[in-house]
Design an enzyme around this catalytic site. Structure first.
Site, PDB file in Angstrom:
ATOM      1  N   GLU A 114       0.850  -1.195   0.000  1.00  0.00           N
ATOM      2  CA  GLU A 114       0.000   0.000   0.000  1.00  0.00           C
ATOM      3  C   GLU A 114       0.881   1.238   0.000  1.00  0.00           C
ATOM      4  O   GLU A 114       1.728   1.420   0.878  1.00  0.00           O
ATOM      5  CB  GLU A 114      -0.946   0.048   1.196  1.00  0.00           C
ATOM      6  CG  GLU A 114      -1.871   1.270   1.088  1.00  0.00           C
ATOM      7  CD  GLU A 114      -2.885   1.404   2.210  1.00  0.00           C
ATOM      8  OE1 GLU A 114      -3.798   2.251   2.050  1.00  0.00           O
ATOM      9  OE2 GLU A 114      -2.774   0.710   3.230  1.00  0.00           O
ATOM     10  N   GLU A 133       4.898   4.788   3.733  1.00  0.00           N
ATOM     11  CA  GLU A 133       4.395   6.067   4.241  1.00  0.00           C
ATOM     12  C   GLU A 133       5.584   6.940   4.631  1.00  0.00           C
ATOM     13  O   GLU A 133       6.662   6.429   4.950  1.00  0.00           O
ATOM     14  CB  GLU A 133       3.471   5.825   5.448  1.00  0.00           C
ATOM     15  CG  GLU A 133       2.840   7.054   6.057  1.00  0.00           C
ATOM     16  CD  GLU A 133       2.097   7.901   5.044  1.00  0.00           C
ATOM     17  OE1 GLU A 133       2.629   8.986   4.719  1.00  0.00           O
ATOM     18  OE2 GLU A 133       1.031   7.498   4.556  1.00  0.00           O
ATOM     19  N   ASN A 191       9.956   7.417   0.188  1.00  0.00           N
ATOM     20  CA  ASN A 191       9.289   7.962  -0.984  1.00  0.00           C
ATOM     21  C   ASN A 191       8.867   6.798  -1.895  1.00  0.00           C
ATOM     22  O   ASN A 191       9.700   6.012  -2.339  1.00  0.00           O
ATOM     23  CB  ASN A 191      10.253   8.895  -1.708  1.00  0.00           C
ATOM     24  CG  ASN A 191       9.669   9.524  -2.943  1.00  0.00           C
ATOM     25  OD1 ASN A 191       8.487   9.839  -3.001  1.00  0.00           O
ATOM     26  ND2 ASN A 191      10.506   9.718  -3.949  1.00  0.00           N
ATOM     27  N   ASP A 217      -2.696  12.202  -1.926  1.00  0.00           N
ATOM     28  CA  ASP A 217      -2.839  13.663  -1.879  1.00  0.00           C
ATOM     29  C   ASP A 217      -3.217  14.164  -3.271  1.00  0.00           C
ATOM     30  O   ASP A 217      -2.494  13.923  -4.242  1.00  0.00           O
ATOM     31  CB  ASP A 217      -1.515  14.294  -1.438  1.00  0.00           C
ATOM     32  CG  ASP A 217      -1.667  15.762  -1.054  1.00  0.00           C
ATOM     33  OD1 ASP A 217      -2.484  16.460  -1.701  1.00  0.00           O
ATOM     34  OD2 ASP A 217      -0.976  16.208  -0.129  1.00  0.00           O
TER      35      ASP A 217
END
Length: 241
Positions: free
Chosen positions: A70, A95, A122, A145
């Site tokens: 994920e 994350e 990243n 985002d």
């Protein structure tokens, strides 16, 4: 390893924020990180991955199993729930926000989800080099985002060029699952991936059905409450030549 470069070639899809963590979150990094948090050699920045670093998936998880990755796991609600309910599969949460990683480790420990690992890095660097080629059975990107201001859309994760990295990390026939509550980002995702010869649609019609393996989170409820439609997409990695 060779000396790393001193700058990134591409804009990242996040702004790294510092924030005060709770005592429990601090303890997560002290007590739980040895099991859950991958220790990654860095390159340019704290969230970078050295281009020669590689994850030994079987050694890390202690077995051979399907790996689900994920990207942008946030507080970890979706991936912890999946890992706890699917003990025969392995899961990796990517994350950059430490509070979210701490929350993920705390919840995974509470649920007994020992088949989960987290990485503070990243995402494109994880997909392009750190994961071995064809390591992932599925990659999930849920509510990234949206960078909704026009001058910031270049920071979006799913943009031209992203699909090459995503395809590299997936097995042949592996699935790329996406969801967003921003219509223009959903359209951009679909445009980018429809144009990518390494992927094919794994859905019929305009949008995919909601992925039933994604738990309903507060973030998704917030988007719905604001009147935004949730749009899912799913693409299949075409076989390698």
């Amino acid at each position: 390893m060779p000396e790393p470069r001193t700058f990134r070639d591409e804009p990242v899809s996040f702004v790294r924020r510092s924030g005060r963590m709770s005592e429990a979150q601090d303890r997560a990094f002290t007590d739980l990180a040895p099991h859950y948090l991958l220790d990654v050699p860095r390159a340019v920045a704290w969230t970078s991955v050295h281009p020669e670093a590689r994850l030994d998936v079987a050694a890390e998880y202690g077995r051979d199993a399907a790996l689900i990755v994920e990207i942008g796991s946030g507080q970890g609600h979706a991936i912890v729930a999946a890992a706890a309910s699917r003990p025969d599969d392995d899961f990796l949460a990517v994350e950059v926000f430490r509070a979210g990683l701490a929350r993920t480790m705390l919840d995974a420990d509470r649920e007994g989800a020992k088949n989960l690992r987290v990485i503070e890095a990243n995402a494109p660097e994880v997909l392009s080099s750190y994961l071995p080629e064809a390591a992932a059975a599925e990659t999930w990107i849920f509510f990234p985002d949206p960078w909704h201001k026009k001058k910031h859309t270049k920071r979006r994760l799913v943009r031209p060029g992203f699909a090459d990295n995503a395809a590299r990390a997936l097995v042949d026939g592996g699935l790329l699952r996406l969801a967003t509550d921003w219509e223009d980002y959903a359209l951009q995702m679909r445009e980018v991936l429809d144009a990518e010869p390494l992927f094919e649609r794994a859905f019929e019609g305009e949008w995919a059905e909601r992925f039933d393996g994604r738990v309903m989170t507060a973030f998704e409820r917030k988007g719905i409450a604001k009147g935004r439609d949730i749009r899912d997409l799913v693409y299949r990695r075409r076989p390698r030549p």
